[in-house]
Motif scaffolding. Sequence first.
Motif, PDB file in Angstrom:
ATOM      1  N   SER A 331     -52.627 -40.765 -24.499  1.00  0.00           N
ATOM      2  CA  SER A 331     -51.652 -40.396 -25.523  1.00  0.00           C
ATOM      3  C   SER A 331     -52.161 -39.300 -26.452  1.00  0.00           C
ATOM      4  CB  SER A 331     -51.266 -41.631 -26.349  1.00  0.00           C
ATOM      5  OG  SER A 331     -52.412 -42.233 -26.913  1.00  0.00           O
ATOM      6  N   GLU A 332     -53.479 -39.067 -26.461  1.00  0.00           N
ATOM      7  CA  GLU A 332     -54.061 -38.023 -27.297  1.00  0.00           C
ATOM      8  C   GLU A 332     -54.392 -36.761 -26.512  1.00  0.00           C
ATOM      9  OE1 GLU A 332     -54.620 -37.947 -30.638  1.00  0.00           O
ATOM     10  OE2 GLU A 332     -53.489 -39.823 -30.748  1.00  0.00           O
ATOM     11  N   PHE A 333     -54.648 -36.901 -25.227  1.00  0.00           N
ATOM     12  CA  PHE A 333     -55.184 -35.800 -24.431  1.00  0.00           C
ATOM     13  C   PHE A 333     -54.288 -34.575 -24.463  1.00  0.00           C
ATOM     14  CE2 PHE A 333     -55.510 -33.436 -20.443  1.00  0.00           C
ATOM     15  CZ  PHE A 333     -56.865 -33.190 -20.381  1.00  0.00           C
ATOM     16  N   ARG A 334     -53.015 -34.751 -24.180  1.00  0.00           N
ATOM     17  CA  ARG A 334     -52.140 -33.582 -24.020  1.00  0.00           C
ATOM     18  C   ARG A 334     -51.883 -32.863 -25.331  1.00  0.00           C
ATOM     19  NH1 ARG A 334     -46.056 -35.904 -23.317  1.00  0.00           N
ATOM     20  NH2 ARG A 334     -45.690 -33.758 -22.738  1.00  0.00           N
ATOM     21  N   TYR A 335     -52.171 -33.510 -26.463  1.00  0.00           N
ATOM     22  CA  TYR A 335     -51.923 -32.897 -27.762  1.00  0.00           C
ATOM     23  C   TYR A 335     -53.203 -32.391 -28.419  1.00  0.00           C
ATOM     24  CZ  TYR A 335     -47.631 -35.531 -27.001  1.00  0.00           C
ATOM     25  OH  TYR A 335     -46.485 -36.043 -26.454  1.00  0.00           O
ATOM     26  N   SER A 336     -54.314 -32.445 -27.703  1.00  0.00           N
ATOM     27  CA  SER A 336     -55.602 -32.080 -28.308  1.00  0.00           C
ATOM     28  C   SER A 336     -56.083 -30.696 -27.895  1.00  0.00           C
ATOM     29  CB  SER A 336     -56.660 -33.126 -27.922  1.00  0.00           C
ATOM     30  OG  SER A 336     -56.879 -33.123 -26.518  1.00  0.00           O
ATOM     31  N   ASP A 337     -55.243 -29.929 -27.190  1.00  0.00           N
ATOM     32  CA  ASP A 337     -55.638 -28.617 -26.694  1.00  0.00           C
ATOM     33  C   ASP A 337     -56.971 -28.724 -25.950  1.00  0.00           C
ATOM     34  OD1 ASP A 337     -55.402 -25.926 -26.191  1.00  0.00           O
ATOM     35  OD2 ASP A 337     -56.169 -25.294 -28.140  1.00  0.00           O
ATOM     36  N   PRO A 338     -57.048 -29.568 -24.910  1.00  0.00           N
ATOM     37  CA  PRO A 338     -58.327 -29.873 -24.259  1.00  0.00           C
ATOM     38  C   PRO A 338     -58.924 -28.668 -23.554  1.00  0.00           C
ATOM     39  CG  PRO A 338     -56.502 -30.741 -22.972  1.00  0.00           C
ATOM     40  CD  PRO A 338     -55.915 -30.265 -24.262  1.00  0.00           C
ATOM     41  N   THR A 355     -47.604 -45.224 -15.885  1.00  0.00           N
ATOM     42  CA  THR A 355     -47.833 -45.114 -17.324  1.00  0.00           C
ATOM     43  C   THR A 355     -47.497 -43.700 -17.784  1.00  0.00           C
ATOM     44  OG1 THR A 355     -49.659 -46.673 -17.020  1.00  0.00           O
ATOM     45  CG2 THR A 355     -49.491 -45.553 -19.153  1.00  0.00           C
ATOM     46  N   LEU A 356     -46.479 -43.574 -18.636  1.00  0.00           N
ATOM     47  CA  LEU A 356     -45.940 -42.250 -18.943  1.00  0.00           C
ATOM     48  C   LEU A 356     -46.945 -41.372 -19.667  1.00  0.00           C
ATOM     49  CD1 LEU A 356     -43.509 -40.435 -18.650  1.00  0.00           C
ATOM     50  CD2 LEU A 356     -42.648 -41.324 -20.822  1.00  0.00           C
ATOM     51  N   ASP A 357     -47.677 -41.924 -20.635  1.00  0.00           N
ATOM     52  CA  ASP A 357     -48.690 -41.133 -21.336  1.00  0.00           C
ATOM     53  C   ASP A 357     -49.717 -40.581 -20.358  1.00  0.00           C
ATOM     54  OD1 ASP A 357     -47.799 -41.343 -23.995  1.00  0.00           O
ATOM     55  OD2 ASP A 357     -48.651 -43.340 -24.183  1.00  0.00           O
ATOM     56  N   THR A 358     -50.160 -41.428 -19.425  1.00  0.00           N
ATOM     57  CA  THR A 358     -51.176 -41.013 -18.458  1.00  0.00           C
ATOM     58  C   THR A 358     -50.621 -39.964 -17.512  1.00  0.00           C
ATOM     59  OG1 THR A 358     -52.119 -43.237 -18.605  1.00  0.00           O
ATOM     60  CG2 THR A 358     -52.852 -41.860 -16.777  1.00  0.00           C
ATOM     61  N   MET A 359     -49.373 -40.146 -17.083  1.00  0.00           N
ATOM     62  CA  MET A 359     -48.750 -39.178 -16.191  1.00  0.00           C
ATOM     63  C   MET A 359     -48.617 -37.813 -16.861  1.00  0.00           C
ATOM     64  SD  MET A 359     -45.044 -39.497 -14.271  1.00  0.00           S
ATOM     65  CE  MET A 359     -45.205 -41.268 -14.389  1.00  0.00           C
ATOM     66  N   ALA A 360     -48.188 -37.820 -18.118  1.00  0.00           N
ATOM     67  CA  ALA A 360     -48.030 -36.558 -18.843  1.00  0.00           C
ATOM     68  C   ALA A 360     -49.376 -35.875 -19.059  1.00  0.00           C
ATOM     69  CB  ALA A 360     -47.350 -36.815 -20.183  1.00  0.00           C
ATOM     70  N   ALA A 361     -50.404 -36.655 -19.373  1.00  0.00           N
ATOM     71  CA  ALA A 361     -51.742 -36.092 -19.571  1.00  0.00           C
ATOM     72  C   ALA A 361     -52.273 -35.501 -18.264  1.00  0.00           C
ATOM     73  CB  ALA A 361     -52.684 -37.172 -20.094  1.00  0.00           C
ATOM     74  N   ARG A 363     -50.541 -34.245 -15.808  1.00  0.00           N
ATOM     75  CA  ARG A 363     -49.829 -32.994 -15.528  1.00  0.00           C
ATOM     76  C   ARG A 363     -50.327 -31.864 -16.420  1.00  0.00           C
ATOM     77  NH1 ARG A 363     -43.883 -35.902 -15.041  1.00  0.00           N
ATOM     78  NH2 ARG A 363     -44.147 -36.682 -12.914  1.00  0.00           N
ATOM     79  N   GLU A 364     -50.685 -32.202 -17.664  1.00  0.00           N
ATOM     80  CA  GLU A 364     -51.237 -31.186 -18.565  1.00  0.00           C
ATOM     81  C   GLU A 364     -52.586 -30.693 -18.051  1.00  0.00           C
ATOM     82  OE1 GLU A 364     -51.651 -28.625 -21.869  1.00  0.00           O
ATOM     83  OE2 GLU A 364     -49.917 -29.596 -20.917  1.00  0.00           O
ATOM     84  N   ALA A 365     -53.412 -31.612 -17.583  1.00  0.00           N
ATOM     85  CA  ALA A 365     -54.713 -31.214 -17.035  1.00  0.00           C
ATOM     86  C   ALA A 365     -54.526 -30.323 -15.812  1.00  0.00           C
ATOM     87  CB  ALA A 365     -55.532 -32.450 -16.681  1.00  0.00           C
ATOM     88  N   GLN A 366     -53.595 -30.686 -14.942  1.00  0.00           N
ATOM     89  CA  GLN A 366     -53.329 -29.876 -13.753  1.00  0.00           C
ATOM     90  C   GLN A 366     -52.799 -28.499 -14.143  1.00  0.00           C
ATOM     91  OE1 GLN A 366     -50.766 -32.916 -11.989  1.00  0.00           O
ATOM     92  NE2 GLN A 366     -52.095 -32.980 -10.184  1.00  0.00           N
ATOM     93  N   ARG A 367     -51.930 -28.468 -15.141  1.00  0.00           N
ATOM     94  CA  ARG A 367     -51.366 -27.192 -15.587  1.00  0.00           C
ATOM     95  C   ARG A 367     -52.457 -26.240 -16.065  1.00  0.00           C
ATOM     96  NH1 ARG A 367     -49.742 -24.468 -19.950  1.00  0.00           N
ATOM     97  NH2 ARG A 367     -50.578 -26.019 -21.406  1.00  0.00           N
ATOM     98  N   ARG A 368     -53.526 -26.797 -16.616  1.00  0.00           N
ATOM     99  CA  ARG A 368     -54.629 -25.982 -17.130  1.00  0.00           C
ATOM    100  C   ARG A 368     -55.685 -25.680 -16.064  1.00  0.00           C
ATOM    101  NH1 ARG A 368     -55.487 -26.286 -23.092  1.00  0.00           N
ATOM    102  NH2 ARG A 368     -53.549 -27.078 -23.995  1.00  0.00           N
TER     103      ARG A 368
END
Length: 612
Positions: A331-338, A355-361, A363-368
């Motif tokens: 829940s923190e990962f995608r908003y922390s500019d990792p 788990t939606l938070d985990t799924m979104a995180a 996808r953010e990691a993959q996007r980066r």
Amino acid sequence: MCGIIGFAGNVPATPILLDGLERMEYRGYDSAGIAVRSEHAGLQVKKSKGRLQMLADLVDGGKALDGTLGIGHTRWATHGEPNDVNAHPHVSSSGNIAVVHNGIIENYLDIKESLEQKGVHFSSETDSEVVAHLLEFYYKEHGNMLEAVSHVLGRIEGSYAFGIICSDYPDALIAARKDSPLLLGYSEQGNYIASDVTAIIKHTRQVAYMDDGEVAVITPTGIDVYNSEMVAVEKTVRTVDWDVSAAEKGGHPHFMFKEILEQPEALHKTISPRIRDGRVVMDDLQLDPDYVKNISRIFIIACGSSYHVGMVAKYTFERLLRRPTEVVLASEFRYSDPLVDETTLAIVISQSGETLDTMAAMREAQRRGAKALAVVNVIGSSIARDADHVIYTWAGPEIAVATTKAYSTQLMLMNLLGLYMGDMLGTIDPQEYTDIVAAVEKIPAQMESCLADKAEIQYYASRYFNHNSIFFIGRNLDYALGMEGSLKLKEISYIHSEAYASGELKHGTISLIEPGTLVVALGTYEPLFDKAMSNMVEVKSRGAEVLALTTELCRDKMEKNADATICIPVTHPVLQPSLGIIPLQLFSYYVALQRGCDIDKPRNLAKSVTVE
């Protein structure tokens, strides 16, 4: 969290809906409802706040509602308090359309305001009700239900799994999904939708998993699926291979107790296919050795107990792989500019794979630019499908909200992954590799011996269950283990409980220790046992009562200072948490039992969290 079931067939729908909702009770809910269409009565809706039994009584076990087409829902409140009005299904103004919904409609206020300006009256406080009214608006405009659904999906924002029935369509229900799980079930007596396979496993083992953006039309004779462009697509039908009895109590008082006892068998299933001739093999994981050697950083991303698995794995990975490893709440990962790039490996851990938070995180990691490796239990789940690599725990279904065997199998799989990648990198001493692999193979049998000491732990629970605040302290792996032990206790007993790194006590936390405070002191990590002992003495000198957990090797030293001591077998230090968690799970279970808590369905909690 919320549960959905739908049925279109040639037998009465209500008993199937009620049975499916009962099998999803473990997910957590505060109200339930069903909608059934019959030839003579049209669309009938019944819903009730509270336990499912209240709904079953309301419909006389299903006898009061006839019809072979219907949808059902168990709701966990997000928008609006738990009551009969906010319960699903929600119905359009005309009473012709009923909708059940999992997820969040993020722009529901804008849509609600627009509809109210057109004269639509809202009854509930939910975001979901807007969907029923919006469907009716587009249905009146276009005269076709599938077209109305398409327009609604184009207008709403957020996550959803929908089950929709209309009184004008006597044989069809419509389903749609985005970022919220929904599967299709196929059988001779009819066809199904469900948010969880446990809801329909009694009736069919043939399932297909809907993908984001898909819409399905379910009839008694078949299922048609369309993509976001409303082009027909073919779905892969899978056979669910676990036994129905795995989702039943089997004579045990609670699912949690049954699942604690199942852990040796679950670990055996996780381990045995992955060790061959003294080596860790992962036939289900194809990692390029060159990619692994270029990994500069590892993120472990998870929530809840899976996050605590990551905390243990951090110590193990950095020891075995010599790569910096950071554990981050999803829940923190995608908003922390990792700080993520193509040399980053993102390991995401989720029991449900939804788990939606985990799924979104992820996808953010993959996007980066990162590669995502998923550790999940549910084959075909959203995270499993979207990850670059996936390895399954093979724990079988877990029904109790408070995880036990999912945690243990995730933990072991992370140990195996650390050995596998460390061997690939050449960063593990060969003798230590051999020692750990040999120790892994013994863990299920050692776990059995831990479970044999239930009576002793039950006694300690009866001795300490009336404490209102409990602290877990430990160092290194014991600190990570304490986090999960503390969570288990607070989840099901509602006792305030916190875990602290022992070395941090003197930096403020020790001010909370007063005469009679219960401290669970963990001393299973032998390299730091002496330091753990000194921290235990610190709290004891300030009046704390100490329940200690240690190994047989250190029993004598611990018993000289602790008020009570629980011992576990000795294994390799990196594997000690796999044994240490057993008495902590049992202690939590027996404490909750003493306090009269609803162990399998603790208040306010849900098994699978599919909203942010």
